[in-house]
Motif scaffolding. Structure first.
Motif, PDB file in Angstrom:
ATOM      1  N   SER A   1       0.833  -1.212   0.000  1.00 32.66           N
ATOM      2  CA  SER A   1       0.000   0.000   0.000  1.00 32.66           C
ATOM      3  C   SER A   1       0.863   1.255   0.000  1.00 32.66           C
ATOM      4  CB  SER A   1      -0.950   0.007   1.194  1.00 32.66           C
ATOM      5  OG  SER A   1      -1.915  -1.014   1.076  1.00 32.66           O
ATOM      6  N   GLU A   2       1.919   1.242   0.802  1.00 30.79           N
ATOM      7  CA  GLU A   2       2.845   2.374   0.854  1.00 30.79           C
ATOM      8  C   GLU A   2       3.479   2.624  -0.518  1.00 30.79           C
ATOM      9  OE1 GLU A   2       7.490   2.812   1.899  1.00 30.79           O
ATOM     10  OE2 GLU A   2       6.353   1.251   2.925  1.00 30.79           O
ATOM     11  N   ILE A   3       3.886   1.551  -1.198  1.00 38.53           N
ATOM     12  CA  ILE A   3       4.509   1.693  -2.517  1.00 38.53           C
ATOM     13  C   ILE A   3       3.514   2.251  -3.523  1.00 38.53           C
ATOM     14  CG2 ILE A   3       5.370   0.346  -4.484  1.00 38.53           C
ATOM     15  CD1 ILE A   3       6.758  -1.478  -2.397  1.00 38.53           C
TER      16      ILE A   3
ATOM     17  N   LYS B   1       3.303  -4.866 -18.752  1.00 43.04           N
ATOM     18  CA  LYS B   1       3.357  -5.594 -17.482  1.00 43.04           C
ATOM     19  C   LYS B   1       4.787  -5.674 -16.960  1.00 43.04           C
ATOM     20  CE  LYS B   1      -0.636  -8.639 -18.228  1.00 43.04           C
ATOM     21  NZ  LYS B   1      -1.070 -10.029 -18.500  1.00 43.04           N
ATOM     22  N   ILE B   2       5.737  -5.972 -17.847  1.00 35.72           N
ATOM     23  CA  ILE B   2       7.139  -6.069 -17.449  1.00 35.72           C
ATOM     24  C   ILE B   2       7.607  -4.731 -16.876  1.00 35.72           C
ATOM     25  CG2 ILE B   2       9.495  -6.242 -18.372  1.00 35.72           C
ATOM     26  CD1 ILE B   2       8.409  -8.469 -20.218  1.00 35.72           C
ATOM     27  N   GLY B   3       7.222  -3.636 -17.526  1.00 36.85           N
ATOM     28  CA  GLY B   3       7.600  -2.316 -17.041  1.00 36.85           C
ATOM     29  C   GLY B   3       7.011  -2.012 -15.678  1.00 36.85           C
ATOM     30  N   MET B   4       5.744  -2.348 -15.481  1.00 36.56           N
ATOM     31  CA  MET B   4       5.081  -2.059 -14.208  1.00 36.56           C
ATOM     32  C   MET B   4       5.661  -2.900 -13.069  1.00 36.56           C
ATOM     33  SD  MET B   4       1.141  -1.634 -15.592  1.00 36.56           S
ATOM     34  CE  MET B   4       0.399  -1.055 -14.055  1.00 36.56           C
TER      35      MET B   4
ATOM     36  N   LEU C   1       9.285  -3.576  -8.251  1.00 37.02           N
ATOM     37  CA  LEU C   1      10.453  -4.154  -7.586  1.00 37.02           C
ATOM     38  C   LEU C   1      11.487  -3.083  -7.243  1.00 37.02           C
ATOM     39  CD1 LEU C   1      10.872  -7.456  -9.633  1.00 37.02           C
ATOM     40  CD2 LEU C   1       9.798  -7.148  -7.394  1.00 37.02           C
ATOM     41  N   THR C   2      11.580  -2.043  -8.069  1.00 38.07           N
ATOM     42  CA  THR C   2      12.493  -0.941  -7.756  1.00 38.07           C
ATOM     43  C   THR C   2      12.036  -0.223  -6.496  1.00 38.07           C
ATOM     44  OG1 THR C   2      13.023  -0.673 -10.102  1.00 38.07           O
ATOM     45  CG2 THR C   2      13.602   1.142  -8.643  1.00 38.07           C
TER      46      THR C   2
ATOM     47  N   GLN D   1      17.541  -8.286 -10.704  1.00 38.38           N
ATOM     48  CA  GLN D   1      17.392  -9.389 -11.636  1.00 38.38           C
ATOM     49  C   GLN D   1      16.525 -10.461 -10.985  1.00 38.38           C
ATOM     50  OE1 GLN D   1      21.533  -9.994 -12.349  1.00 38.38           O
ATOM     51  NE2 GLN D   1      21.881 -11.090 -10.441  1.00 38.38           N
ATOM     52  N   LYS D   2      15.606 -10.988 -11.792  1.00 44.84           N
ATOM     53  CA  LYS D   2      14.659 -11.969 -11.277  1.00 44.84           C
ATOM     54  C   LYS D   2      14.463 -13.043 -12.324  1.00 44.84           C
ATOM     55  CE  LYS D   2      10.108 -12.328  -9.097  1.00 44.84           C
ATOM     56  NZ  LYS D   2       9.869 -13.649  -9.711  1.00 44.84           N
ATOM     57  N   GLU D   3      14.216 -14.258 -11.867  1.00 53.50           N
ATOM     58  CA  GLU D   3      14.113 -15.360 -12.827  1.00 53.50           C
ATOM     59  C   GLU D   3      12.961 -15.140 -13.795  1.00 53.50           C
ATOM     60  OE1 GLU D   3      13.812 -20.233 -13.024  1.00 53.50           O
ATOM     61  OE2 GLU D   3      14.108 -19.230 -11.111  1.00 53.50           O
TER      62      GLU D   3
END
Length: 268
Positions: free
Chosen positions: A40-42, A77-80, A85-86, A252-254
């Motif tokens: 929620s904070e993010i 979706k990849i961008g969001m 994650l950032t 980086q994520k699988e």
């Protein structure tokens, strides 16, 4: 690079004064708990933690995220997810940077316009502008792909700062006002952003700003970045654009699909 160890089980970090590298190797229950704690904070900004609004509670925020992301193209979706994650790993109350904006776009249920993140350094209240680039599987090695994403972010934010859109700083101010509680700190940050806005109309210059270039790669089982190799590539690149200061965040994520699946499950 210094091995910073495990943030939560399944997530490893390395870093130095300018570079932070996060490797998300497994979508563990501890990582799920971290997302629940900070989601929620993010999405709505730090003020959401104390707002008491039903719209800002965890379940409704997850449902809002699913509505925003479920119908988008894979690239969007990849961008969001890269921006999510950032937010999750670059900023936080106990970290070097704290967010002064939010993940959600205020105007419509789409990707956010303007700066991807605006953060402040906890040590001195300096404002940093973050440009996030994300990518799926690449044929080149992970270090070269990370540099390619950082290069693209470098070119994009350099253009934004030297040739700002009319609403670029207004958007940043609006996000700050919505994301933070009414305090002396918010007043101070709004004053800084207003100064940047005035400068943008008279003498815009990327050299006046602190910048963080962020790259998030979803490598689907391919080899991840090696911290020392990545640092060598970054340190050896002489033609980054000129800013007041420049730092780097690489995650980086699988696969991003695990995050999509988690959002869908939590929103149900």
């Amino acid at each position: 690079m210094k091995d910073l160890g495990s943030i939560v089980p399944g997530v490893t970090a390395w870093g130095n004064d300018r570079i932070n590298l996060i490797s998300i190797d497994d979508f563990t229950v501890e990582l799920e708990a971290l997302i629940r704690e900070r989601f929620s904070e993010i999405c709505w900004g730090p003020a959401a933690l104390r707002s008491g609004s039903a719209a800002h509670n965890y379940k409704n925020t997850m449902r809002s995220m699913w509505r925003r992301i479920s119908t988008k193209s894979e690239a969007t979706k990849i961008g969001m997810i890269g921006e999510l994650l950032t937010h999750l790993f670059l900023v936080g109350e106990d970290r070097k940077f704290q967010s002064v904006n939010m993940l959600f776009n205020l105007e419509e249920a789409s990707i956010k316009k303007g700066f991807d993140l605006v953060v402040r350094a906890s040590a001195n209240d300096e404002i940093y502008l973050v440009e996030v680039k994300s990518s799926a599987i690449a044929r080149i090695n992970a270090e070269s792909k990370a540099i390619a994403m950082l290069n693209k972010g470098d070119a994009d934010i350099f253009g934004k700062l030297n040739n700002p859109a009319d609403n670029l700083w207004s958007n940043a101010l609006h996000h700050c006002s919505s994301a933070l509680r009414k305090t002396d700190l918010r007043d101070k940050i709004e004053e800084i952003l207003s100064h940047f806005q005035d400068e943008a109309f008279t003498a815009p210059s990327a050299a006046a700003h602190n910048v963080i270039l962020a790259g998030v790669g979803f490598n689907a089982g391919k080899a991840f970045c090696e911290a020392v190799k990545l640092q060598t590539k970054i340190d050896g690149k002489a033609n980054w654009n000129q800013y007041k200061s420049l730092e780097f965040f690489i995650a980086q994520k699988e696969t991003f699909q695990a995050t999509i699946d988690f959002i869908e499950k939590e929103a149900a």
